[in-house]
Design a protein around this motif. Structure first.
Motif, PDB file in Angstrom:
ATOM      1  N   GLN A   2       0.827  -1.196   0.000  1.00 50.43           N
ATOM      2  CA  GLN A   2       0.000   0.000   0.000  1.00 50.43           C
ATOM      3  C   GLN A   2       0.866   1.253   0.000  1.00 50.43           C
ATOM      4  O   GLN A   2       1.987   1.256   0.496  1.00 50.43           O
ATOM      5  CB  GLN A   2      -0.892   0.007   1.238  1.00 50.43           C
ATOM      6  CG  GLN A   2      -1.949  -1.048   1.214  1.00 50.43           C
ATOM      7  CD  GLN A   2      -2.837  -0.969   2.453  1.00 50.43           C
ATOM      8  OE1 GLN A   2      -2.566  -0.206   3.364  1.00 50.43           O
ATOM      9  NE2 GLN A   2      -3.878  -1.760   2.455  1.00 50.43           N
ATOM     10  N   ASN A   3       0.334   2.305  -0.542  1.00 52.40           N
ATOM     11  CA  ASN A   3       1.050   3.564  -0.638  1.00 52.40           C
ATOM     12  C   ASN A   3       0.738   4.407   0.606  1.00 52.40           C
ATOM     13  O   ASN A   3      -0.055   5.333   0.568  1.00 52.40           O
ATOM     14  CB  ASN A   3       0.655   4.297  -1.927  1.00 52.40           C
ATOM     15  CG  ASN A   3       1.619   5.418  -2.233  1.00 52.40           C
ATOM     16  OD1 ASN A   3       2.689   5.497  -1.652  1.00 52.40           O
ATOM     17  ND2 ASN A   3       1.229   6.272  -3.152  1.00 52.40           N
ATOM     18  N   THR A   4       1.370   4.089   1.718  1.00 51.90           N
ATOM     19  CA  THR A   4       1.144   4.819   2.964  1.00 51.90           C
ATOM     20  C   THR A   4       2.126   5.977   3.066  1.00 51.90           C
ATOM     21  O   THR A   4       3.037   6.117   2.251  1.00 51.90           O
ATOM     22  CB  THR A   4       1.324   3.875   4.163  1.00 51.90           C
ATOM     23  OG1 THR A   4       2.669   3.387   4.164  1.00 51.90           O
ATOM     24  CG2 THR A   4       0.351   2.703   4.097  1.00 51.90           C
ATOM     25  N   ARG A   5       1.945   6.796   4.079  1.00 53.03           N
ATOM     26  CA  ARG A   5       2.866   7.926   4.276  1.00 53.03           C
ATOM     27  C   ARG A   5       4.273   7.444   4.583  1.00 53.03           C
ATOM     28  O   ARG A   5       5.248   8.016   4.098  1.00 53.03           O
ATOM     29  CB  ARG A   5       2.378   8.796   5.434  1.00 53.03           C
ATOM     30  CG  ARG A   5       1.188   9.618   5.107  1.00 53.03           C
ATOM     31  CD  ARG A   5       0.868  10.516   6.263  1.00 53.03           C
ATOM     32  NE  ARG A   5      -0.502  10.974   6.179  1.00 53.03           N
ATOM     33  CZ  ARG A   5      -1.132  11.590   7.128  1.00 53.03           C
ATOM     34  NH1 ARG A   5      -0.529  11.826   8.276  1.00 53.03           N
ATOM     35  NH2 ARG A   5      -2.370  11.989   6.966  1.00 53.03           N
ATOM     36  N   ASN A   7       5.615   4.614   3.663  1.00 53.73           N
ATOM     37  CA  ASN A   7       6.168   4.056   2.428  1.00 53.73           C
ATOM     38  C   ASN A   7       6.654   5.172   1.506  1.00 53.73           C
ATOM     39  O   ASN A   7       7.726   5.082   0.906  1.00 53.73           O
ATOM     40  CB  ASN A   7       5.110   3.193   1.741  1.00 53.73           C
ATOM     41  CG  ASN A   7       5.689   2.401   0.600  1.00 53.73           C
ATOM     42  OD1 ASN A   7       6.900   2.287   0.475  1.00 53.73           O
ATOM     43  ND2 ASN A   7       4.822   1.871  -0.228  1.00 53.73           N
ATOM     44  N   ARG A   8       5.864   6.237   1.371  1.00 48.62           N
ATOM     45  CA  ARG A   8       6.287   7.375   0.532  1.00 48.62           C
ATOM     46  C   ARG A   8       7.507   8.061   1.118  1.00 48.62           C
ATOM     47  O   ARG A   8       8.411   8.469   0.380  1.00 48.62           O
ATOM     48  CB  ARG A   8       5.134   8.367   0.387  1.00 48.62           C
ATOM     49  CG  ARG A   8       4.071   7.916  -0.582  1.00 48.62           C
ATOM     50  CD  ARG A   8       3.112   9.037  -0.890  1.00 48.62           C
ATOM     51  NE  ARG A   8       2.517   9.579   0.327  1.00 48.62           N
ATOM     52  CZ  ARG A   8       1.236   9.490   0.661  1.00 48.62           C
ATOM     53  NH1 ARG A   8       0.395   8.907  -0.154  1.00 48.62           N
ATOM     54  NH2 ARG A   8       0.792   9.995   1.786  1.00 48.62           N
ATOM     55  N   ASN A  14      15.089   7.486   0.178  1.00 48.85           N
ATOM     56  CA  ASN A  14      15.963   6.627  -0.612  1.00 48.85           C
ATOM     57  C   ASN A  14      16.333   7.279  -1.943  1.00 48.85           C
ATOM     58  O   ASN A  14      17.485   7.204  -2.392  1.00 48.85           O
ATOM     59  CB  ASN A  14      15.282   5.272  -0.836  1.00 48.85           C
ATOM     60  CG  ASN A  14      16.247   4.239  -1.346  1.00 48.85           C
ATOM     61  OD1 ASN A  14      17.448   4.419  -1.288  1.00 48.85           O
ATOM     62  ND2 ASN A  14      15.694   3.158  -1.848  1.00 48.85           N
ATOM     63  N   THR A  15      15.399   7.936  -2.579  1.00 50.06           N
ATOM     64  CA  THR A  15      15.676   8.621  -3.843  1.00 50.06           C
ATOM     65  C   THR A  15      16.642   9.779  -3.641  1.00 50.06           C
ATOM     66  O   THR A  15      17.583   9.964  -4.421  1.00 50.06           O
ATOM     67  CB  THR A  15      14.367   9.124  -4.463  1.00 50.06           C
ATOM     68  OG1 THR A  15      13.465   8.027  -4.604  1.00 50.06           O
ATOM     69  CG2 THR A  15      14.608   9.762  -5.814  1.00 50.06           C
ATOM     70  N   GLN A  16      16.433  10.575  -2.582  1.00 49.35           N
ATOM     71  CA  GLN A  16      17.329  11.698  -2.313  1.00 49.35           C
ATOM     72  C   GLN A  16      18.732  11.221  -1.966  1.00 49.35           C
ATOM     73  O   GLN A  16      19.723  11.825  -2.385  1.00 49.35           O
ATOM     74  CB  GLN A  16      16.765  12.564  -1.201  1.00 49.35           C
ATOM     75  CG  GLN A  16      15.580  13.390  -1.614  1.00 49.35           C
ATOM     76  CD  GLN A  16      15.022  14.207  -0.461  1.00 49.35           C
ATOM     77  OE1 GLN A  16      15.427  14.052   0.680  1.00 49.35           O
ATOM     78  NE2 GLN A  16      14.079  15.092  -0.776  1.00 49.35           N
ATOM     79  N   LEU A  17      18.823  10.136  -1.192  1.00 51.64           N
ATOM     80  CA  LEU A  17      20.132   9.592  -0.858  1.00 51.64           C
ATOM     81  C   LEU A  17      20.833   9.058  -2.108  1.00 51.64           C
ATOM     82  O   LEU A  17      22.042   9.231  -2.274  1.00 51.64           O
ATOM     83  CB  LEU A  17      19.990   8.476   0.184  1.00 51.64           C
ATOM     84  CG  LEU A  17      21.282   7.868   0.696  1.00 51.64           C
ATOM     85  CD1 LEU A  17      22.096   8.904   1.459  1.00 51.64           C
ATOM     86  CD2 LEU A  17      20.983   6.676   1.565  1.00 51.64           C
ATOM     87  N   GLY A  18      20.071   8.437  -2.990  1.00 54.50           N
ATOM     88  CA  GLY A  18      20.650   7.946  -4.240  1.00 54.50           C
ATOM     89  C   GLY A  18      21.183   9.077  -5.107  1.00 54.50           C
ATOM     90  O   GLY A  18      22.242   8.957  -5.713  1.00 54.50           O
TER      91      GLY A  18
END
Length: 110
Positions: A2-5, A7-8, A14-18
């Motif tokens: 599910q797309n919970t807070r 999870n987002r 993770n995207t910013q760290l990448g």
């Protein structure tokens, strides 16, 4: 899933760290820090295990299993997983740990 807070939030972090790790200097500096941390970990493990002589075999077995597990993860996995930042850091930590233990063994003459 599910797309919970939560999870987002994890996905965004993770995207910013990448993106932050795309800079090669940051990536290399964190790998060097991981290598030196492995060396410090080797010094602390050898001094703690050396205090009680009955832990030597247990610590050696545990470290051997961990090193072989990291080797299996880093060198026998697919190329995409092998180039993951976390796997590279774990491998650098393992290399520092092994180097520190070998250096201590040579210093002690055993």
């Amino acid at each position: 899933m599910q797309n919970t807070r939560l999870n987002r939030l994890v996905t965004v972090v993770n995207t910013q760290l990448g993106r932050w790790l795309l800079n090669p200097w940051r990536r290399i500096s964190l790998l060097i820090i991981s290598l030196l941390l492995g060396f410090a970990l080797a010094l602390s493990i050898s001094s703690v295990a050396g205090q009680k002589a009955n832990l030597d075999v247990t610590v050696a077995l545990t470290l051997s299993i961990l090193v072989e597990g990291v080797n299996w993860l880093a060198y026998s996995s697919p190329n995409r997983l092998r180039q993951s930042f976390w796997i590279e850091n774990l491998n650098a930590l393992k290399i520092g740990l092994c180097y520190g233990l070998f250096l201590l063994a040579f210093m002690l003459g055993s």
